[in-house]
Design a protein around this motif. Structure first.
Motif, PDB file in Angstrom:
ATOM      1  N   ASP A   1       0.818  -1.214   0.146  1.00  0.00           N
ATOM      2  CA  ASP A   1      -0.110   0.100   0.001  1.00  0.00           C
ATOM      3  C   ASP A   1       0.715   1.174  -0.159  1.00  0.00           C
ATOM      4  O   ASP A   1       0.461   2.219  -0.636  1.00  0.00           O
ATOM      5  CB  ASP A   1      -0.834   0.071   1.273  1.00  0.00           C
ATOM      6  N   ARG A   2       1.843   1.179   0.774  1.00  0.00           N
ATOM      7  CA  ARG A   2       3.029   2.308   0.798  1.00  0.00           C
ATOM      8  C   ARG A   2       3.641   2.619  -0.467  1.00  0.00           C
ATOM      9  O   ARG A   2       3.672   3.791  -1.119  1.00  0.00           O
ATOM     10  CB  ARG A   2       3.830   2.008   1.762  1.00  0.00           C
TER      11      ARG A   2
ATOM     12  N   ASN B   1       1.736   9.467  -5.741  1.00  0.00           N
ATOM     13  CA  ASN B   1       2.738  10.598  -5.497  1.00  0.00           C
ATOM     14  C   ASN B   1       3.487  11.051  -6.718  1.00  0.00           C
ATOM     15  O   ASN B   1       3.596  12.285  -7.050  1.00  0.00           O
ATOM     16  CB  ASN B   1       3.030  10.809  -4.061  1.00  0.00           C
TER      17      ASN B   1
ATOM     18  N   GLU C   1       2.165   1.738  -3.500  1.00  0.00           N
ATOM     19  CA  GLU C   1       1.301   2.195  -4.346  1.00  0.00           C
ATOM     20  C   GLU C   1       1.134   3.702  -4.087  1.00  0.00           C
ATOM     21  O   GLU C   1       0.946   4.533  -5.147  1.00  0.00           O
ATOM     22  CB  GLU C   1      -0.250   1.692  -4.128  1.00  0.00           C
ATOM     23  N   ARG C   2       0.902   4.232  -2.794  1.00  0.00           N
ATOM     24  CA  ARG C   2       0.875   5.724  -2.586  1.00  0.00           C
ATOM     25  C   ARG C   2       1.960   6.362  -3.081  1.00  0.00           C
ATOM     26  O   ARG C   2       2.056   7.467  -3.695  1.00  0.00           O
ATOM     27  CB  ARG C   2       0.816   5.962  -1.169  1.00  0.00           C
ATOM     28  N   GLU C   3       3.336   5.794  -2.978  1.00  0.00           N
ATOM     29  CA  GLU C   3       4.472   6.250  -3.249  1.00  0.00           C
ATOM     30  C   GLU C   3       4.349   6.586  -4.989  1.00  0.00           C
ATOM     31  O   GLU C   3       4.638   7.597  -5.579  1.00  0.00           O
ATOM     32  CB  GLU C   3       5.706   5.507  -3.210  1.00  0.00           C
TER      33      GLU C   3
ATOM     34  N   ARG D   1      -6.014   6.079  -7.154  1.00  0.00           N
ATOM     35  CA  ARG D   1      -5.663   4.759  -6.594  1.00  0.00           C
ATOM     36  C   ARG D   1      -6.787   4.040  -6.120  1.00  0.00           C
ATOM     37  O   ARG D   1      -7.758   4.502  -5.416  1.00  0.00           O
ATOM     38  CB  ARG D   1      -4.792   4.970  -5.218  1.00  0.00           C
TER      39      ARG D   1
END
Length: 142
Positions: free
Chosen positions: A7-8, A15, A10-12, A26
């Motif tokens: 998840d981290r 961004n 994917e957020r990276e 997302r």
């Protein structure tokens, strides 16, 4: 990706795509939030639109099921986006592949090795149009 690290990552990716000028969304929990198979990330900049299945790994290699890739292609075609698989290995950047360029195992799954990603994948800058790298045999289709 369904774990905290995934998840981290994917957020990276979201961004970084946002910083590169893409409108980006997302799909939280991807397919688990709905009965429809959705890509992890949708991104577009008015000229190009991507549906991205994102995978990360500390180890090597990354595997995708045949169903995941088929769902990505199906969604992308119906949505009008280019299907891409984004992979990120620890201590490496994101690399992107057209699903048709992935290695297919005897069992019908897909595999990306770290050395393949670095050697043959489209790097992030090229993916967002910041650099042009010409390779023989590079795909120009969806």
């Amino acid at each position: 990706m369904s774990n905290a690290k995934g998840d981290r990552r994917e957020r990276e990716l979201v961004n970084r795509l946002d910083e590169a000028g893409f409108a980006v969304m997302r799909a939280p929990a991807s397919g688990s939030a709905t009965t429809r198979e959705l890509p992890d990330v949708l991104a577009g900049n008015g000229e190009v639109f991507y549906a991205i299945e994102a995978k990360s790994s500390a180890g090597d290699p990354i595997y995708l099921s045949g169903e995941e890739v088929e769902a990505l292609i199906y969604f992308s075609r119906n949505f009008g986006a280019k299907a891409r698989v984004g992979v990120r290995f620890d201590r490496e950047d994101w690399y992107f592949f057209h699903p048709g360029d992935l290695y297919v195992t005897d069992g019908g799954n897909y595999r990306v090795k770290k050395e393949t990603a670095v050697a043959d994948g489209t790097d992030f800058d090229e993916f967002v149009g910041r650099s042009v790298r010409t390779r023989l045999g590079e795909r120009t289709d969806d």
